[in-house]
Design a protein around this motif. Sequence first.
Motif, PDB file in Angstrom:
ATOM      1  N   GLY A 114       0.814  -1.149  -0.006  1.00  6.68           N
ATOM      2  CA  GLY A 114       0.058   0.113   0.058  1.00  6.68           C
ATOM      3  C   GLY A 114       0.804   1.164   0.055  1.00  6.68           C
ATOM      4  N   VAL A 115       1.941   1.235   0.599  1.00  7.02           N
ATOM      5  CA  VAL A 115       2.961   2.222   0.544  1.00  7.02           C
ATOM      6  C   VAL A 115       3.519   2.720  -0.779  1.00  7.02           C
ATOM      7  CG1 VAL A 115       4.941   1.285   1.310  1.00  7.02           C
ATOM      8  CG2 VAL A 115       4.556   3.329   1.884  1.00  7.02           C
ATOM      9  N   LEU A 116       3.756   1.804  -1.559  1.00  3.66           N
ATOM     10  CA  LEU A 116       4.039   1.912  -2.738  1.00  3.66           C
ATOM     11  C   LEU A 116       2.897   2.471  -3.793  1.00  3.66           C
ATOM     12  CD1 LEU A 116       6.344  -1.107  -3.428  1.00  3.66           C
ATOM     13  CD2 LEU A 116       7.128   1.096  -2.746  1.00  3.66           C
TER      14      LEU A 116
ATOM     15  N   GLY B   9       0.223   4.005  -2.883  1.00  3.29           N
ATOM     16  CA  GLY B   9      -0.133   5.271  -2.284  1.00  3.29           C
ATOM     17  C   GLY B   9       0.895   6.494  -2.461  1.00  3.29           C
ATOM     18  N   SER B  10       1.979   5.986  -2.853  1.00  2.69           N
ATOM     19  CA  SER B  10       3.003   7.161  -3.096  1.00  2.69           C
ATOM     20  C   SER B  10       2.940   7.799  -4.344  1.00  2.69           C
ATOM     21  CB  SER B  10       4.453   6.505  -2.949  1.00  2.69           C
ATOM     22  OG  SER B  10       4.755   6.287  -1.557  1.00  2.69           O
ATOM     23  N   VAL B  11       2.228   6.948  -5.444  1.00  8.27           N
ATOM     24  CA  VAL B  11       2.208   7.483  -6.732  1.00  8.27           C
ATOM     25  C   VAL B  11       1.436   8.881  -6.732  1.00  8.27           C
ATOM     26  CG1 VAL B  11       1.653   7.121  -9.089  1.00  8.27           C
ATOM     27  CG2 VAL B  11       2.812   5.294  -7.732  1.00  8.27           C
ATOM     28  N   PRO B  12       0.073   8.601  -6.164  1.00 10.66           N
ATOM     29  CA  PRO B  12      -0.864   9.866  -6.289  1.00 10.66           C
ATOM     30  C   PRO B  12      -0.395  10.936  -5.450  1.00 10.66           C
ATOM     31  CG  PRO B  12      -1.995   8.088  -5.195  1.00 10.66           C
ATOM     32  CD  PRO B  12      -0.846   7.698  -5.902  1.00 10.66           C
ATOM     33  N   LEU B  13       0.351  10.517  -4.245  1.00  5.08           N
ATOM     34  CA  LEU B  13       1.003  11.606  -3.381  1.00  5.08           C
ATOM     35  C   LEU B  13       1.862  12.382  -4.176  1.00  5.08           C
ATOM     36  CD1 LEU B  13       1.098   9.900   0.120  1.00  5.08           C
ATOM     37  CD2 LEU B  13      -0.259  11.608  -0.549  1.00  5.08           C
ATOM     38  N   PHE B  14       2.933  11.730  -4.739  1.00  4.57           N
ATOM     39  CA  PHE B  14       3.861  12.307  -5.405  1.00  4.57           C
ATOM     40  C   PHE B  14       3.260  13.299  -6.810  1.00  4.57           C
ATOM     41  CE2 PHE B  14       7.372  12.410  -8.567  1.00  4.57           C
ATOM     42  CZ  PHE B  14       8.326  12.991  -8.004  1.00  4.57           C
ATOM     43  N   TRP B  15       2.484  12.766  -7.381  1.00  7.00           N
ATOM     44  CA  TRP B  15       1.858  13.266  -8.509  1.00  7.00           C
ATOM     45  C   TRP B  15       1.243  14.729  -8.301  1.00  7.00           C
ATOM     46  CZ3 TRP B  15       2.515  12.935 -13.698  1.00  7.00           C
ATOM     47  CH2 TRP B  15       1.608  13.539 -14.570  1.00  7.00           C
ATOM     48  N   ASN B  16       0.487  14.484  -7.375  1.00  5.27           N
ATOM     49  CA  ASN B  16      -0.536  15.649  -6.563  1.00  5.27           C
ATOM     50  C   ASN B  16       0.018  16.456  -5.509  1.00  5.27           C
ATOM     51  OD1 ASN B  16      -2.484  14.243  -8.339  1.00  5.27           O
ATOM     52  ND2 ASN B  16      -3.234  13.032  -6.610  1.00  5.27           N
TER      53      ASN B  16
ATOM     54  N   ALA C 136      11.461  10.498  -0.356  1.00  4.90           N
ATOM     55  CA  ALA C 136      11.033   9.215   0.016  1.00  4.90           C
ATOM     56  C   ALA C 136       9.792   8.599  -0.945  1.00  4.90           C
ATOM     57  CB  ALA C 136      10.204   9.069   1.495  1.00  4.90           C
ATOM     58  N   LEU C 137       8.926   9.717  -1.383  1.00  9.67           N
ATOM     59  CA  LEU C 137       8.181   9.367  -2.272  1.00  9.67           C
ATOM     60  C   LEU C 137       8.297   8.960  -3.778  1.00  9.67           C
ATOM     61  CD1 LEU C 137       5.437  12.405  -1.470  1.00  9.67           C
ATOM     62  CD2 LEU C 137       5.060   9.794  -1.120  1.00  9.67           C
ATOM     63  N   ARG C 138       9.443   9.753  -4.156  1.00  2.56           N
ATOM     64  CA  ARG C 138      10.212   9.766  -5.515  1.00  2.56           C
ATOM     65  C   ARG C 138      10.638   8.010  -5.464  1.00  2.56           C
ATOM     66  NH1 ARG C 138      14.667  13.551  -7.840  1.00  2.56           N
ATOM     67  NH2 ARG C 138      14.004  12.931 -10.189  1.00  2.56           N
ATOM     68  N   VAL C 139      11.524   7.830  -4.237  1.00  2.00           N
ATOM     69  CA  VAL C 139      12.163   6.458  -4.071  1.00  2.00           C
ATOM     70  C   VAL C 139      10.883   5.376  -4.285  1.00  2.00           C
ATOM     71  CG1 VAL C 139      13.267   4.650  -2.956  1.00  2.00           C
ATOM     72  CG2 VAL C 139      14.174   6.896  -2.971  1.00  2.00           C
ATOM     73  N   ASN C 140       9.820   5.463  -3.568  1.00  3.44           N
ATOM     74  CA  ASN C 140       8.725   4.574  -3.464  1.00  3.44           C
ATOM     75  C   ASN C 140       8.022   4.583  -4.787  1.00  3.44           C
ATOM     76  OD1 ASN C 140       9.199   4.159  -0.725  1.00  3.44           O
ATOM     77  ND2 ASN C 140       7.452   5.401  -0.112  1.00  3.44           N
ATOM     78  N   VAL C 141       8.002   5.651  -5.758  1.00  2.00           N
ATOM     79  CA  VAL C 141       7.384   5.522  -7.008  1.00  2.00           C
ATOM     80  C   VAL C 141       8.310   4.962  -7.886  1.00  2.00           C
ATOM     81  CG1 VAL C 141       6.691   6.819  -8.808  1.00  2.00           C
ATOM     82  CG2 VAL C 141       6.198   7.734  -6.906  1.00  2.00           C
TER      83      VAL C 141
END
Length: 147
Positions: free
Chosen positions: A33-35, A37-44, A80-85
């Motif tokens: 879920g963390v991976l 969930g990171s995509v929309p958090l990073f994008w938005n 962190a968001l970038r690495v997860n994405v």
Amino acid sequence: LGKGREAAAWAETVHPSAPHLPYERPEGSRQDGVLDGSVPLFWNKQRTLEFLQALKVPGADNKLENFLLTVLSCNEMTAALRVNVLWKYIFSEPARWLTGKAGELGWGLDDSSELLDAIYDMMQAVAADGRRLLDPAYDPLPFASFA
């Protein structure tokens, strides 16, 4: 954010043509879920920060909104968001696809040990030089050789 309708109305007014990815709400026993969930958090992220800033009212103190504004603003969260994405699209998605196609491909337990060895080698290489994840030519795990 918990303010879905307000955020949607704000986004339509302030950023009417900007694409928006919906936020993930993983349910059940999913471990990735963390991976996801990171995509929309990073994008938005930038639009979310603008929305949170617009919510600030002089004299009011909303601890959750202040916390989100502070955390999403820091460089460590962006990293962190970038690495997860990157991790999601370089490793997680291909591994999930391969696992889902195991029956069709005749892929079994012996093959998965080879995959895990390759994953371990990839993690060691990325740990030694994290810039590899940002290199578009880097293919850390050629899944085609396992499929």
